[in-house]
Design an enzyme around this catalytic site. Structure first.
Site, short mmCIF file in Angstrom:
data_model
loop_
_atom_site.label_atom_id
_atom_site.label_comp_id
_atom_site.label_asym_id
_atom_site.label_seq_id
_atom_site.Cartn_x
_atom_site.Cartn_y
_atom_site.Cartn_z
N HIS A 296 -1.54 8.91 -1.06
CA HIS A 296 -0.28 9.66 -1.10
C HIS A 296 -0.26 10.73 -2.19
O HIS A 296 0.66 11.54 -2.24
CB HIS A 296 0.90 8.70 -1.30
CG HIS A 296 2.14 9.12 -0.58
ND1 HIS A 296 2.35 10.41 -0.13
CD2 HIS A 296 3.25 8.41 -0.21
CE1 HIS A 296 3.53 10.48 0.46
NE2 HIS A 296 4.08 9.29 0.44
N ARG A 297 -1.28 10.76 -3.04
CA ARG A 297 -1.34 11.79 -4.07
C ARG A 297 -1.63 13.16 -3.46
O ARG A 297 -1.27 14.19 -4.04
CB ARG A 297 -2.40 11.44 -5.11
CG ARG A 297 -2.07 10.21 -5.94
CD ARG A 297 -3.23 9.81 -6.84
NE ARG A 297 -4.43 9.45 -6.08
CZ ARG A 297 -5.54 8.99 -6.65
NH1 ARG A 297 -5.61 8.84 -7.97
NH2 ARG A 297 -6.59 8.67 -5.90
#
Length: 295
Positions: A270-271
């Site tokens: 999700h980064r």
């Protein structure tokens, strides 16, 4: 007491195997002082070694199973180097914020194409890798990775790795440049990689260069599962089994027809990847599987 093999323990006597007696005699050890763990309390060579303080590392002990039951391993067993490496990699991914998106994909056309191409040596693994490669070209962020200096590292190649279970662990042979190879070339390359994996002869570049990974449990009759993100990659796709399900079908009897479907779940870092990115990849993957003429 007697056994089915005809061996009988003599009342009041210390029974031991020939190897145990030989070892005890060479070390001047009284067998009467050794606790036997063999059948009917018989002293084994391992029991003598234990008493002498020279016991070998404990191996897996299999409990005899009755009909219909599976023998169960007991005791502590040292993990293999591969298993320890896998454990460390899995622990390393715990610090990565991930999310998952699931989609149902129709597979009737895909399965029909496989049956058509199977005589030519084309494999399901090659077809799935190609479908992923097509989608990855359209959504390059899914093929990227998070950089340690706060960068998004895009890859110049589409290298699709697939998990292969081995005795003592698993490994991920990689189909490099999967977007550029034909199905027959991908299939031949995959068969070669799997053969090398099972013989332990894979080169590092053949299993450490994946930019995206597939974990396929479709052959094990599973409905749905999640896969753990491999270190150094942005996403991994978990593929479950195809199931025949009823669907609305105008014109069919009672307005209901049958369709084969499989559930796929993508796990993303999700980064660098958002839910919309993951959904776009799954849409493109589904399009490639449901309309496989593009493969």
């Amino acid at each position: 007491a007697s056994s089915s093999s005809g061996w009988v323990a003599t009342p009041g006597a210390t029974t031991a195997t020939p190897k145990a007696r030989k070892l005890a005699k060479s070390k001047n050890l009284d067998l009467a002082t050794v606790a036997g763990t063999g059948r009917f309390g018989r002293v084994t060579e391992a029991d003598v070694e234990q008493a002498l303080g020279i016991a070998k590392p404990k191996k897996v002990e299999l409990v005899p199973a009755s009909s219909g039951e599976v023998a169960q391993p007991m005791g502590s067993v040292t993990m293999t180097g591969m298993q320890q490496a896998i454990a460390k990699n899995m622990e390393a991914t715990l610090s990565v914020p991930v999310f998952r998106v699931t989609k149902t994909v129709a597979t009737d056309a895909f399965d029909a194409l496989y049956q058509k191409l199977k005589p030519d040596g084309v494999t399901v693994s090659a077809l799935l890798a190609k479908a992923c490669a097509i989608a990855l070209v359209k959504t390059p962020l899914i093929n990227a990775a998070y950089g340690s200096q706060g960068t998004i590292d895009y890859n110049d190649h589409v290298n699709v790795a697939q998990a292969v279970a081995l005795d003592g662990g698993l490994i991920t042979p990689t189909l490099r440049d999967a977007d550029k190879l034909s199905l027959t070339d991908l299939s031949a390359a995959w068969k070669d990689l799997v053969s090398k994996a099972r013989s332990g002869s894979l080169k590092p570049e053949e299993y450490q260069t994946g930019t995206f990974t597939i974990s396929n449990l479709g052959m094990f009759d599973v409905a749905q599962f999640d896969a753990i993100l491999p270190p150094g990659q942005g996403a991994i796709l978990a593929i479950a089994s195809s199931k025949v399900v009823p669907i609305p079908m105008p014109g069919a009897a009672l307005g209901v027809g049958l369709q084969k479907q499989m559930t796929v779940t993508i796990t993303c870092d999700h980064r660098i990847i958002s839910g919309a990115d993951a959904a776009a990849f799954l849409k493109d993957f589904a399009a490639a599987v449901e309309n496989p003429q593009s493969l």
